[in-house]
Design a protein around this motif. Structure first.
Motif, mmCIF file in Angstrom:
data_model
loop_
_atom_site.group_PDB
_atom_site.id
_atom_site.type_symbol
_atom_site.label_atom_id
_atom_site.label_comp_id
_atom_site.label_asym_id
_atom_site.label_seq_id
_atom_site.Cartn_x
_atom_site.Cartn_y
_atom_site.Cartn_z
ATOM 1 N N ASN A 40 0.947 -1.238 0.437
ATOM 2 C CA ASN A 40 0.676 0.228 0.235
ATOM 3 C C ASN A 40 0.791 1.139 -0.343
ATOM 4 O O ASN A 40 0.359 2.110 -0.591
ATOM 5 C CB ASN A 40 -1.079 0.232 0.979
ATOM 6 C CG ASN A 40 -1.964 -1.244 1.096
ATOM 7 O OD1 ASN A 40 -2.481 -1.456 0.382
ATOM 8 N ND2 ASN A 40 -2.077 -1.608 2.269
ATOM 9 N N GLY A 41 2.024 1.494 0.156
ATOM 10 C CA GLY A 41 2.740 2.105 0.856
ATOM 11 C C GLY A 41 3.567 2.927 -0.394
ATOM 12 O O GLY A 41 4.532 3.670 -0.346
ATOM 13 N N ILE A 42 3.906 1.482 -1.680
ATOM 14 C CA ILE A 42 4.739 2.041 -2.423
ATOM 15 C C ILE A 42 4.712 2.625 -3.611
ATOM 16 O O ILE A 42 2.930 2.134 -3.989
ATOM 17 C CB ILE A 42 5.695 0.413 -2.685
ATOM 18 C CG1 ILE A 42 6.395 0.373 -1.610
ATOM 19 C CG2 ILE A 42 5.872 0.952 -3.901
ATOM 20 C CD1 ILE A 42 6.567 -1.231 -1.714
ATOM 21 N N ASN A 43 4.951 3.566 -4.391
ATOM 22 C CA ASN A 43 4.730 4.323 -5.455
ATOM 23 C C ASN A 43 4.643 3.405 -6.303
ATOM 24 O O ASN A 43 5.903 2.794 -7.105
ATOM 25 C CB ASN A 43 5.553 5.667 -5.450
ATOM 26 C CG ASN A 43 4.795 6.180 -6.456
ATOM 27 O OD1 ASN A 43 4.316 5.837 -7.768
ATOM 28 N ND2 ASN A 43 5.335 7.463 -6.301
ATOM 29 N N TRP A 44 3.702 2.506 -6.745
ATOM 30 C CA TRP A 44 4.061 1.583 -8.258
ATOM 31 C C TRP A 44 3.990 2.423 -9.570
ATOM 32 O O TRP A 44 4.902 1.529 -10.281
ATOM 33 C CB TRP A 44 2.840 0.623 -8.243
ATOM 34 C CG TRP A 44 2.504 -0.299 -6.734
ATOM 35 C CD1 TRP A 44 1.889 -0.096 -5.716
ATOM 36 C CD2 TRP A 44 4.168 -1.448 -6.516
ATOM 37 N NE1 TRP A 44 2.515 -1.102 -4.457
ATOM 38 C CE2 TRP A 44 3.431 -1.508 -5.261
ATOM 39 C CE3 TRP A 44 4.667 -2.103 -6.924
ATOM 40 C CZ2 TRP A 44 3.917 -2.518 -4.246
ATOM 41 C CZ3 TRP A 44 5.306 -2.834 -6.027
ATOM 42 C CH2 TRP A 44 5.086 -3.564 -5.406
ATOM 43 N N VAL A 45 4.053 3.822 -9.152
ATOM 44 C CA VAL A 45 3.806 4.436 -11.044
ATOM 45 C C VAL A 45 5.365 4.384 -11.332
ATOM 46 O O VAL A 45 5.696 4.423 -11.970
ATOM 47 C CB VAL A 45 3.226 5.524 -10.902
ATOM 48 C CG1 VAL A 45 3.118 6.025 -12.189
ATOM 49 C CG2 VAL A 45 1.451 4.648 -10.919
ATOM 50 N N ASN A 46 5.720 4.676 -10.078
ATOM 51 C CA ASN A 46 7.217 5.090 -10.482
ATOM 52 C C ASN A 46 7.988 3.495 -10.235
ATOM 53 O O ASN A 46 8.910 4.107 -10.919
ATOM 54 C CB ASN A 46 7.953 6.165 -8.670
ATOM 55 C CG ASN A 46 7.890 6.737 -8.970
ATOM 56 O OD1 ASN A 46 6.765 7.379 -9.992
ATOM 57 N ND2 ASN A 46 7.674 8.232 -7.311
ATOM 58 N N TRP A 47 7.785 2.924 -9.577
ATOM 59 C CA TRP A 47 8.693 2.174 -9.376
ATOM 60 C C TRP A 47 8.636 0.846 -11.517
ATOM 61 O O TRP A 47 9.312 0.726 -12.050
ATOM 62 C CB TRP A 47 7.863 0.612 -8.909
ATOM 63 C CG TRP A 47 8.111 -0.283 -8.215
ATOM 64 C CD1 TRP A 47 10.178 -0.984 -8.379
ATOM 65 C CD2 TRP A 47 8.003 -2.370 -9.589
ATOM 66 N NE1 TRP A 47 9.884 -2.558 -8.426
ATOM 67 C CE2 TRP A 47 8.818 -3.261 -9.171
ATOM 68 C CE3 TRP A 47 6.548 -2.640 -10.224
ATOM 69 C CZ2 TRP A 47 8.633 -4.896 -9.475
ATOM 70 C CZ3 TRP A 47 6.788 -3.838 -10.005
ATOM 71 C CH2 TRP A 47 7.633 -4.639 -10.034
#
Length: 293
Positions: A40-47
């Protein structure tokens, strides 16, 4: 142009390994500095931006490498079927592709933060235009190449932060991959030494398959043992990651010892395959340790 030609131009398997390393470090950086909760806390778009940008930047560096080494690749059995030496692709096509991938990848990585973009440009320049021509001059090329080779986890970690900074964890990730590259690459160079010498490459520590090269390879594999324990020593990782890292390092060291003992190509080949397993296991364990906190 066929997909097979493109995949050979960008050295697909190598590019995948590099991108994987950066993507794992991004997740570690997200949880370490942003106190992000798993999922939930990770910016998956940036990943995803990092993965695409990292893939493109690495592909560009490999493309420039093959343009520079086109005539040398014709001399080696393992590279003569690459698209440039085989005539399946022109220098112009490869240059346009590499420039396009380099600019697009740098833009994507730079959109994450400035330092990530600068590091990506530095990695391309150092790999393609310093390491590549140095391979025919001196075994010191391996030391130079180890720098851009160790930048992916550093870039991935820095990319996870809004403003981008290099801290102890970033340096630990860099150090592990930096030291790992020496036994990894020297094992490859030992296996392929006859082919490399057809192109004039001098990549083994002493320039030849001999006791000296085996000793130096063993020493760097030995150095990797304490370096792999840095996450636990500095309390960024727990005992699980320490135990797994130590186990992998000891197995890796045993393989290097067998090369030292026998000085045979088969022993070098086992060390080479061991290196392929070592790095992702250690990096994944470091990540899982953060997930478990």
């Amino acid at each position: 142009m066929k997909w097979s030609d493109y995949s050979k131009l960008i050295k697909l398997r190598l590019t995948f390994l590099v991108t994987f390393s950066a993507s794992i470090s991004f997740l570690i950086g997200s949880m370490a500095n942003n106190h992000a909760h798993w999922v939930n806390g990770i910016n998956w778009v940036n990943w995803v931006k990092l993965i695409i940008g990292g893939f493109l930047v690495t592909s560009a560096a490999n493309g420039f490498n093959e343009i520079i080494e086109k005539d040398l690749d014709k001399l080696m059995k393992r590279t003569m079927d690459r698209p440039l030496p085989s005539g399946k692709m022109t220098n112009g096509q490869a240059l346009v592709l590499s420039l396009g991938m380099g600019m697009a990848g740098t833009y994507l990585l730079g959109s994450l933060n400035l330092l990530t973009g600068l590091l990506s440009v530095f990695s391309i320049l150092l790999y393609a235009f310093v390491y590549t021509p140095l391979k025919r001059e001196s075994p010191i090329a391996v030391f130079v190449g180890a720098i851009p080779g160790a930048l992916p986890p550093l870039i991935g970690y820095v990319a996870a932060q809004q403003h981008g900074r290099i801290d102890e964890i970033a340096l630990i990730l860099f150090a592990i991959q930096f030291v790992w590259q020496f036994p990894h690459f020297w094992a490859i160079a030992w296996v392929l030494d006859d082919d490399y010498k057809l192109a004039g490459f001098r990549l083994l520590p002493t320039g030849n398959r001999n006791l000296g090269s085996a000793v130096i390879t063993f020493i760097f594999t030995l150095i990797l043992v304490p370096v792999s324990l840095l996450p636990t020593i500095y309390h960024y990782g727990g005992y699980y990651v320490g135990a797994v890292s130590l186990t992998c390092s000891v197995i890796f060291l045993y393989q290097a010892y067998n090369l030292l003992r026998t000085q045979q190509i088969e022993a070098a080949r086992k060390l080479m395959f061991g290196s392929f397993m070592y790095l992702p296991i250690v990096q994944l364990m470091f990540l899982f340790d953060f997930i478990g906190k």
